[in-house]
Design a protein around this motif. Structure first.
Motif, PDB file in Angstrom:
ATOM      1  N   ARG A  45      -6.982   1.247   2.157  1.00 45.64           N
ATOM      2  CA  ARG A  45      -5.537   1.065   2.099  1.00 45.64           C
ATOM      3  C   ARG A  45      -5.122   0.737   0.675  1.00 45.64           C
ATOM      4  O   ARG A  45      -5.769  -0.063  -0.003  1.00 45.64           O
ATOM      5  CB  ARG A  45      -5.106  -0.064   3.031  1.00 45.64           C
ATOM      6  CG  ARG A  45      -3.622  -0.377   2.974  1.00 45.64           C
ATOM      7  CD  ARG A  45      -3.265  -1.506   3.914  1.00 45.64           C
ATOM      8  NE  ARG A  45      -1.862  -1.895   3.768  1.00 45.64           N
ATOM      9  CZ  ARG A  45      -1.275  -2.844   4.478  1.00 45.64           C
ATOM     10  NH1 ARG A  45      -1.982  -3.500   5.395  1.00 45.64           N
ATOM     11  NH2 ARG A  45      -0.005  -3.144   4.290  1.00 45.64           N
ATOM     12  N   LEU A  46      -4.036   1.353   0.210  1.00 44.80           N
ATOM     13  CA  LEU A  46      -3.475   1.043  -1.098  1.00 44.80           C
ATOM     14  C   LEU A  46      -2.419  -0.032  -0.913  1.00 44.80           C
ATOM     15  O   LEU A  46      -1.502   0.107  -0.093  1.00 44.80           O
ATOM     16  CB  LEU A  46      -2.851   2.288  -1.750  1.00 44.80           C
ATOM     17  CG  LEU A  46      -3.829   3.251  -2.467  1.00 44.80           C
ATOM     18  CD1 LEU A  46      -4.731   3.945  -1.463  1.00 44.80           C
ATOM     19  CD2 LEU A  46      -3.064   4.257  -3.315  1.00 44.80           C
ATOM     20  N   ASP A  47      -2.568  -1.101  -1.647  1.00 43.44           N
ATOM     21  CA  ASP A  47      -1.650  -2.230  -1.517  1.00 43.44           C
ATOM     22  C   ASP A  47      -0.500  -2.122  -2.516  1.00 43.44           C
ATOM     23  O   ASP A  47      -0.682  -1.617  -3.641  1.00 43.44           O
ATOM     24  CB  ASP A  47      -2.395  -3.549  -1.754  1.00 43.44           C
ATOM     25  CG  ASP A  47      -3.458  -3.803  -0.691  1.00 43.44           C
ATOM     26  OD1 ASP A  47      -3.174  -3.550   0.494  1.00 43.44           O
ATOM     27  OD2 ASP A  47      -4.565  -4.239  -1.059  1.00 43.44           O
ATOM     28  N   PRO A  48       0.685  -2.600  -2.153  1.00 48.93           N
ATOM     29  CA  PRO A  48       1.812  -2.576  -3.093  1.00 48.93           C
ATOM     30  C   PRO A  48       1.513  -3.416  -4.332  1.00 48.93           C
ATOM     31  O   PRO A  48       0.888  -4.477  -4.247  1.00 48.93           O
ATOM     32  CB  PRO A  48       2.957  -3.187  -2.273  1.00 48.93           C
ATOM     33  CG  PRO A  48       2.558  -3.026  -0.843  1.00 48.93           C
ATOM     34  CD  PRO A  48       1.068  -3.132  -0.823  1.00 48.93           C
ATOM     35  N   VAL A  49       1.932  -2.910  -5.486  1.00 48.44           N
ATOM     36  CA  VAL A  49       1.767  -3.644  -6.737  1.00 48.44           C
ATOM     37  C   VAL A  49       2.974  -4.556  -6.919  1.00 48.44           C
ATOM     38  O   VAL A  49       4.125  -4.124  -6.827  1.00 48.44           O
ATOM     39  CB  VAL A  49       1.631  -2.680  -7.932  1.00 48.44           C
ATOM     40  CG1 VAL A  49       1.504  -3.467  -9.235  1.00 48.44           C
ATOM     41  CG2 VAL A  49       0.424  -1.761  -7.735  1.00 48.44           C
ATOM     42  N   GLU A  50       2.707  -5.828  -7.178  1.00 54.22           N
ATOM     43  CA  GLU A  50       3.778  -6.812  -7.291  1.00 54.22           C
ATOM     44  C   GLU A  50       4.729  -6.461  -8.447  1.00 54.22           C
ATOM     45  O   GLU A  50       4.285  -6.091  -9.535  1.00 54.22           O
ATOM     46  CB  GLU A  50       3.174  -8.202  -7.508  1.00 54.22           C
ATOM     47  CG  GLU A  50       4.177  -9.332  -7.443  1.00 54.22           C
ATOM     48  CD  GLU A  50       3.518 -10.697  -7.541  1.00 54.22           C
ATOM     49  OE1 GLU A  50       4.243 -11.698  -7.531  1.00 54.22           O
ATOM     50  OE2 GLU A  50       2.268 -10.744  -7.629  1.00 54.22           O
ATOM     51  N   ASN A  51       6.002  -6.554  -8.157  1.00 53.08           N
ATOM     52  CA  ASN A  51       7.080  -6.325  -9.144  1.00 53.08           C
ATOM     53  C   ASN A  51       7.129  -4.877  -9.656  1.00 53.08           C
ATOM     54  O   ASN A  51       7.713  -4.624 -10.713  1.00 53.08           O
ATOM     55  CB  ASN A  51       6.946  -7.296 -10.334  1.00 53.08           C
ATOM     56  CG  ASN A  51       7.054  -8.741  -9.909  1.00 53.08           C
ATOM     57  OD1 ASN A  51       7.832  -9.075  -9.006  1.00 53.08           O
ATOM     58  ND2 ASN A  51       6.286  -9.612 -10.537  1.00 53.08           N
TER      59      ASN A  51
ATOM     60  N   TYR B  64       1.541   1.654  -5.653  1.00 48.82           N
ATOM     61  CA  TYR B  64       0.491   1.197  -4.736  1.00 48.82           C
ATOM     62  C   TYR B  64      -0.855   1.382  -5.425  1.00 48.82           C
ATOM     63  O   TYR B  64      -1.037   2.311  -6.217  1.00 48.82           O
ATOM     64  CB  TYR B  64       0.535   1.985  -3.428  1.00 48.82           C
ATOM     65  CG  TYR B  64       1.827   1.787  -2.664  1.00 48.82           C
ATOM     66  CD1 TYR B  64       1.904   0.900  -1.607  1.00 48.82           C
ATOM     67  CD2 TYR B  64       2.970   2.500  -3.015  1.00 48.82           C
ATOM     68  CE1 TYR B  64       3.092   0.723  -0.901  1.00 48.82           C
ATOM     69  CE2 TYR B  64       4.164   2.327  -2.332  1.00 48.82           C
ATOM     70  CZ  TYR B  64       4.217   1.435  -1.276  1.00 48.82           C
ATOM     71  OH  TYR B  64       5.396   1.255  -0.596  1.00 48.82           O
ATOM     72  N   LYS B  65      -1.820   0.501  -5.079  1.00 51.82           N
ATOM     73  CA  LYS B  65      -3.057   0.484  -5.846  1.00 51.82           C
ATOM     74  C   LYS B  65      -4.248   0.143  -4.948  1.00 51.82           C
ATOM     75  O   LYS B  65      -4.141  -0.688  -4.047  1.00 51.82           O
ATOM     76  CB  LYS B  65      -2.946  -0.528  -6.988  1.00 51.82           C
ATOM     77  CG  LYS B  65      -4.167  -0.665  -7.882  1.00 51.82           C
ATOM     78  CD  LYS B  65      -3.904  -1.704  -8.955  1.00 51.82           C
ATOM     79  CE  LYS B  65      -5.090  -1.900  -9.883  1.00 51.82           C
ATOM     80  NZ  LYS B  65      -4.837  -2.929 -10.917  1.00 51.82           N
ATOM     81  N   ALA B  66      -5.388   0.766  -5.221  1.00 54.60           N
ATOM     82  CA  ALA B  66      -6.668   0.409  -4.599  1.00 54.60           C
ATOM     83  C   ALA B  66      -7.726   0.342  -5.683  1.00 54.60           C
ATOM     84  O   ALA B  66      -7.773   1.209  -6.561  1.00 54.60           O
ATOM     85  CB  ALA B  66      -7.054   1.426  -3.535  1.00 54.60           C
ATOM     86  N   VAL B  67      -8.569  -0.680  -5.648  1.00 54.87           N
ATOM     87  CA  VAL B  67      -9.618  -0.854  -6.657  1.00 54.87           C
ATOM     88  C   VAL B  67     -10.985  -0.835  -5.973  1.00 54.87           C
ATOM     89  O   VAL B  67     -11.097  -0.909  -4.749  1.00 54.87           O
ATOM     90  CB  VAL B  67      -9.425  -2.172  -7.436  1.00 54.87           C
ATOM     91  CG1 VAL B  67      -8.092  -2.180  -8.163  1.00 54.87           C
ATOM     92  CG2 VAL B  67      -9.531  -3.373  -6.497  1.00 54.87           C
ATOM     93  N   GLY B  68     -12.022  -0.757  -6.776  1.00 53.76           N
ATOM     94  CA  GLY B  68     -13.382  -0.797  -6.249  1.00 53.76           C
ATOM     95  C   GLY B  68     -13.763   0.427  -5.459  1.00 53.76           C
ATOM     96  O   GLY B  68     -14.554   0.342  -4.516  1.00 53.76           O
ATOM     97  N   LEU B  69     -13.229   1.599  -5.837  1.00 50.19           N
ATOM     98  CA  LEU B  69     -13.483   2.816  -5.078  1.00 50.19           C
ATOM     99  C   LEU B  69     -14.734   3.542  -5.557  1.00 50.19           C
ATOM    100  O   LEU B  69     -15.038   3.581  -6.753  1.00 50.19           O
ATOM    101  CB  LEU B  69     -12.288   3.770  -5.189  1.00 50.19           C
ATOM    102  CG  LEU B  69     -10.947   3.261  -4.642  1.00 50.19           C
ATOM    103  CD1 LEU B  69      -9.889   4.348  -4.776  1.00 50.19           C
ATOM    104  CD2 LEU B  69     -11.084   2.829  -3.196  1.00 50.19           C
ATOM    105  N   VAL B  70     -15.433   4.130  -4.608  1.00 52.16           N
ATOM    106  CA  VAL B  70     -16.552   5.008  -4.935  1.00 52.16           C
ATOM    107  C   VAL B  70     -15.991   6.301  -5.519  1.00 52.16           C
ATOM    108  O   VAL B  70     -14.965   6.816  -5.068  1.00 52.16           O
ATOM    109  CB  VAL B  70     -17.367   5.311  -3.667  1.00 52.16           C
ATOM    110  CG1 VAL B  70     -18.492   6.289  -3.959  1.00 52.16           C
ATOM    111  CG2 VAL B  70     -17.914   4.024  -3.068  1.00 52.16           C
ATOM    112  N   ALA B  71     -16.638   6.822  -6.532  1.00 51.80           N
ATOM    113  CA  ALA B  71     -16.189   8.083  -7.122  1.00 51.80           C
ATOM    114  C   ALA B  71     -16.269   9.202  -6.091  1.00 51.80           C
ATOM    115  O   ALA B  71     -17.185   9.254  -5.271  1.00 51.80           O
ATOM    116  CB  ALA B  71     -17.039   8.423  -8.338  1.00 51.80           C
ATOM    117  N   GLY B  72     -15.282  10.100  -6.126  1.00 56.43           N
ATOM    118  CA  GLY B  72     -15.279  11.213  -5.184  1.00 56.43           C
ATOM    119  C   GLY B  72     -13.885  11.771  -4.987  1.00 56.43           C
ATOM    120  O   GLY B  72     -12.918  11.364  -5.656  1.00 56.43           O
TER     121      GLY B  72
END
Length: 296
Positions: A243-249, A254-262
């Motif tokens: 899930r991509l979470d909303p970026v504050e302000n 929306y953002k997701a981190v720690g993703l496996v390349a692909g």
């Protein structure tokens, strides 16, 4: 009808079930007696398999004697399994459920505790790009699938102080072993290995630098925070969805981190009005160590 006269209760019949005595001996798969082992009777309900630590415990546990002999006293009628604790492992010592009938004692029961010798894992955690060992890492969530042991041995984890990224897990129960490797700045990686009794499995776990995914979601030409955004990794096996979470302000970001390349497919469910949604999608490639942008 029960009547109370003063402190005396009269007119009540109590039906008590006669208990049984279960006795026998415990040995290993080679027929050798197993002294000083803890045994527990686990009550089984219909269509239920007892598990160690459950609330299905029957009569008080006992310890086998010098020749592996044991006796359970005052056993209520029921259907049981007997578990034995041997060499830090808890195994089923009964091959089939044991039926105890009211007032009927069972003597000469021969139990076999088949405890397989433990195995070990030798692993090395490396950077997928350079092949160099990663110093700071963690092994998490070790799990077992082993039909013989009720309570598998989790083993002893240790690092090799002389080689970066090398770890060992000693004295672990054989079977299908799974786990998860994580390290700061890297996408986590899971592993599964089939460990044989007394064997040693060598693992090489290559971690990719974590990728970051940014998505800008618009509605009617402007950014909107009225969306639910996910990204699915396109693989041949089971889909990996984040899930991509909303970026504050930052409205619409929306953002997701720690993703496996692909390769990922982004899906945004955007609120059209108070009761309706519409869906938009995009396909992107996430690279380890980089931030990938998408506008949908």
């Amino acid at each position: 009808v029960a009547r109370v006269k003063g402190s005396e209760l009269t007119g009540v019949d109590f039906a008590l079930a006669r208990c049984s005595e279960i006795s026998g001996s415990l040995c290993n798969a080679q027929g050798e007696s197993l002294p000083a082992c803890n045994l527990s009777m686990m009550r089984l309900n219909p269509e239920q398999v007892a598990t160690f630590g459950s609330e299905n415990i029957g009569p008080s546990g006992v310890t086998s004697g010098e020749q592996g002999e044991f006796t359970f006293e005052a056993v209520p009628p029921g259907r049981y399994e007997i578990h034995a604790s041997v060499s830090d492992a808890v195994v089923r010592a009964t091959q089939a459920p044991l039926f105890v009938h009211e007032g009927e004692s069972i003597r000469g029961l021969r139990l076999v505790a088949n405890v397989q010798p433990p195995g070990s894992i030798e692993g090395r955690v490396v950077d997928a790009a350079s092949g160099e060992g990663i110093k700071e890492f963690a092994v998490e969530g070790l799990s077992h699938r082993n039909s013989e042991e009720v309570q598998p041995r989790n083993g002893r984890f240790r690092r090799d102080p002389s080689t970066v990224g090398v770890f060992y897990v000693d004295d672990i129960s054989p079977g299908t072993i799974g786990g998860r490797i994580g390290a700061p700045g890297y996408a986590p990686q899971t592993f599964v290995t089939e460990l044989k009794s007394g064997g040693t499995n060598a693992l090489r776990i290559a971690l990719n630098r974590e990728g970051t995914l940014h998505a800008l979601v618009t509605r009617n030409g402007g950014p909107t925070d009225k969306a639910q955004v996910t990204a699915a990794l396109q693989t041949e096996g089971e889909a990996f969805v984040v899930r991509l979470d909303p970026v504050e302000n930052q409205v619409g970001s929306y953002k997701a981190v720690g993703l496996v390349a692909g390769d990922y497919r982004i899906t945004a469910h955007v609120e059209a009005d108070s009761v309706a949604y519409y869906t938009v999608q995009d396909a992107v490639t996430v690279r380890g160590g980089y931030a990938t942008e998408s506008m949908i």
